[in-house]
Design a protein around this motif. Structure first.
Motif, PDB file in Angstrom:
ATOM      1  N   ASP A 234       0.835  -1.207   0.000  1.00 37.53           N
ATOM      2  CA  ASP A 234       0.000   0.000   0.000  1.00 37.53           C
ATOM      3  C   ASP A 234       0.865   1.250   0.000  1.00 37.53           C
ATOM      4  OD1 ASP A 234      -2.292  -1.644   0.263  1.00 37.53           O
ATOM      5  OD2 ASP A 234      -1.944  -1.777   2.425  1.00 37.53           O
ATOM      6  N   THR A 235       1.972   1.175   0.745  1.00 40.25           N
ATOM      7  CA  THR A 235       2.926   2.285   0.827  1.00 40.25           C
ATOM      8  C   THR A 235       4.290   1.732   0.438  1.00 40.25           C
ATOM      9  OG1 THR A 235       1.682   3.130   2.712  1.00 40.25           O
ATOM     10  CG2 THR A 235       3.850   4.075   2.341  1.00 40.25           C
ATOM     11  N   VAL A 236       4.979   2.404  -0.465  1.00 42.29           N
ATOM     12  CA  VAL A 236       6.293   1.900  -0.898  1.00 42.29           C
ATOM     13  C   VAL A 236       7.377   2.931  -0.614  1.00 42.29           C
ATOM     14  CG1 VAL A 236       5.355   0.405  -2.698  1.00 42.29           C
ATOM     15  CG2 VAL A 236       5.970   2.749  -3.266  1.00 42.29           C
ATOM     16  N   LEU A 237       8.593   2.427  -0.399  1.00 41.33           N
ATOM     17  CA  LEU A 237       9.748   3.291  -0.205  1.00 41.33           C
ATOM     18  C   LEU A 237      10.466   3.462  -1.538  1.00 41.33           C
ATOM     19  CD1 LEU A 237      11.180   1.821   3.121  1.00 41.33           C
ATOM     20  CD2 LEU A 237       9.668   3.783   2.823  1.00 41.33           C
ATOM     21  N   PRO A 238      11.084   4.621  -1.796  1.00 37.94           N
ATOM     22  CA  PRO A 238      11.759   4.855  -3.091  1.00 37.94           C
ATOM     23  C   PRO A 238      12.787   3.787  -3.433  1.00 37.94           C
ATOM     24  CG  PRO A 238      11.670   6.889  -1.791  1.00 37.94           C
ATOM     25  CD  PRO A 238      11.165   5.790  -0.900  1.00 37.94           C
ATOM     26  N   GLU A 239      13.513   3.302  -2.412  1.00 35.83           N
ATOM     27  CA  GLU A 239      14.583   2.320  -2.677  1.00 35.83           C
ATOM     28  C   GLU A 239      14.057   0.965  -3.136  1.00 35.83           C
ATOM     29  OE1 GLU A 239      14.433   2.663   1.956  1.00 35.83           O
ATOM     30  OE2 GLU A 239      14.122   3.972   0.219  1.00 35.83           O
ATOM     31  N   TRP A 240      12.763   0.714  -2.940  1.00 35.65           N
ATOM     32  CA  TRP A 240      12.196  -0.554  -3.404  1.00 35.65           C
ATOM     33  C   TRP A 240      12.052  -0.596  -4.923  1.00 35.65           C
ATOM     34  CZ3 TRP A 240       7.560  -1.372   0.519  1.00 35.65           C
ATOM     35  CH2 TRP A 240       8.101  -1.576   1.802  1.00 35.65           C
TER      36      TRP A 240
END
Length: 463
Positions: A234-240
């Protein structure tokens, strides 16, 4: 003079009649029994004359410590009042687990404690128990399976990749994962963890290196698993480097195998011999971190944690290779470990026995059961929980109660209802044995933010 070393031999050399003699004999007879008595006595004389030179030595370190600073073994009494604590989800937790925490909070070394909403009774500290102590580590506060942990690997493949591939994915899990006491991989992998100096410097670990090498990339029995499923982000981090959505993922749960078990047994024994406690809390015997054994356990525990991570890395590497796909991101955390952390402005040893680290911004996985979703979370850094969260849903039924209550037929119905396929597994790990994970997550809103879920689809466990 017989071939076996005795206390009398050491006393004749000039060793004092104190606990140092017993410690010396225990270490020598365990680790040097194949050596000639004369050469050991020559070495013992060197230790007696210059103990400072042998501080930290694998065999003689504890003896040297006993000569430099003899410590009287004495019974420790519990405090009459408890250290401060918090309980999350109190109504979901059995009374025995609470009383186990209350006892731990009366230890002379206790600073602060917390109980997570998935908590249930265990040995020593309850499962789901968190305890901060003053410069002391409790082997049973960490647990027998040191570094037991979660690891979630997400592939840049849509969830639809699972469709029609049941047989292929089941075959990958059957062929490339190993479980229980005897299964190992035919083709062993090497890992940098095996070159760690602790395997050379600590006699116990030197003897366990072969076992650790054989068991790399394997999982234990009980509630340990490897499973394919759907990660919903639902929420992602840029590094993913992923967009919000649903992806193929692999989740694994296991620890440090025979290496961790043997470390736990050895240092728990040493702790109970050196730290006598009232009967109801004898599992909470501790090692002072200023002592030889305390330092040695700390090094061994950290090595077991690194080894547990290495096992998961190897499991995920093998599965990715069999799939022919690349892992995009991995989210992982220990939940049976001890850390040096600041508590109320003071460095303490924070034991998390079945609890997930949840300091501010820290990622973790809180699994449900094989038919319930797990949750990808980010810690809020709540000091009331000692920066911790639950490690799962927590057991509602003990293993014995599961066997008396459920049947294989009950489990099959539950699996079918949730479209989950199971390889292996026993009645004591029935999905119905666990609390409602949604309730458990709801009870720790103050501790973590939910970033997504993982829904199991093909599960492999020990038979």
């Amino acid at each position: 003079m017989g071939n076996k070393l005795s206390g009398r031999d050491l006393i004749q050399l000039g060793f004092p009649k104190n606990n140092a003699i017993n410690i010396a004999l225990g270490q020598i007879n365990r680790y040097r029994k194949k050596e000639k008595k004369a050469s050991i006595l020559t070495e013992a004389k060197e230790v007696l004359l210059a103990p400072e030179k042998f501080k930290g030595h694998g065999t003689w370190g504890k003896v040297a410590e006993g000569l430099i600073n003899p410590v009287q073994v004495r019974m420790h009494q519990l405090n009459t009042t408890r250290a401060p604590f918090s309980i999350f989800g109190e109504n979901e937790i059995d009374e025995q687990a609470k009383f186990q925490l209350y006892d731990a909070l009366k230890l002379p070394i206790a600073v602060s404690g917390a109980l997570m909403p998935d908590a249930h009774s265990g040995y020593g500290l309850p499962i789901g128990g968190v305890l901060a102590t003053d410069n002391a580590v409790i082997p049973y506060g960490v647990g027998v399976d040191i570094g037991c942990r979660m690891s979630l690997s997400v592939f840049d493949l849509p969830a639809s990749f699972l469709k029609g591939k049941d047989d292929q994915l089941k075959a990958i899990l059957s062929e490339h994962t190993k479980f229980g006491m005897t299964e190992t991989h035919k083709i062993k992998a090497d890992h940098e963890v095996f070159s760690r100096s602790e395997f050379k410097d600590i006699p116990l670990l030197k003897n366990l290196l072969g076992k650790a090498y054989k068991q790399l990339g394997t999982s234990g029995g009980g509630n340990h698993f490897v499973e394919f499923g759907i990660a919903k982000l639902d929420t992602v981090l840029p590094e993913w480097k992923l967009l919000p959505g649903e992806y193929l993922a692999v989740l694994s749960h296991s620890g440090s195998r025979g290496l961790g078990t043997n470390i736990a047994k050895h240092y728990t024994y040493l702790a109970t011999k050196q730290c006598p406690l009232p009967k109801q809390v004898q599992h909470l015997a501790w090692l002072d971190l200023n002592t030889h054994d305390g330092q040695e356990y700390w090094m061994a525990m950290n090595l077991a944690g690194e080894y547990a991570k290495a096992c998961h890395d190897d499991i995920h590497r093998r599965i990715a290779k069999a799939l022919g796909k690349r892992i995009v991101t991995t989210i992982e955390n220990h939940h049976n470990f001890a850390w040096k952390e600041m508590v109320n402005g003071k460095e303490c040893i924070v034991h998390r026995k079945g609890a997930t680290p949840a300091s501010e911004g820290q990622l973790g996985i809180i699994p449900g059961s094989m038919t319930a979703p797990g949750f990808i979370v980010m810690g809020k850094g709540n000091p009331e929980s000692l920066n911790s969260a639950s490690h799962g849903a927590g057991r509602l039924f003990s293993r014995a109660k599961c066997k008396a209550t459920f049947t294989q037929s009950d489990i099959k119905k539950e699996l079918k209802k949730h479209e989950v396929q199971l390889i292996g597994g026993n009645i004591d790990e029935a999905p119905m044995a666990y609390k409602n994970i949604n309730t458990v997550i709801e009870l720790q809103k103050e501790l973590v933010n939910v970033m997504g879920t993982f829904t199991p689809k093909i599960v492999r466990m020990d038979k």
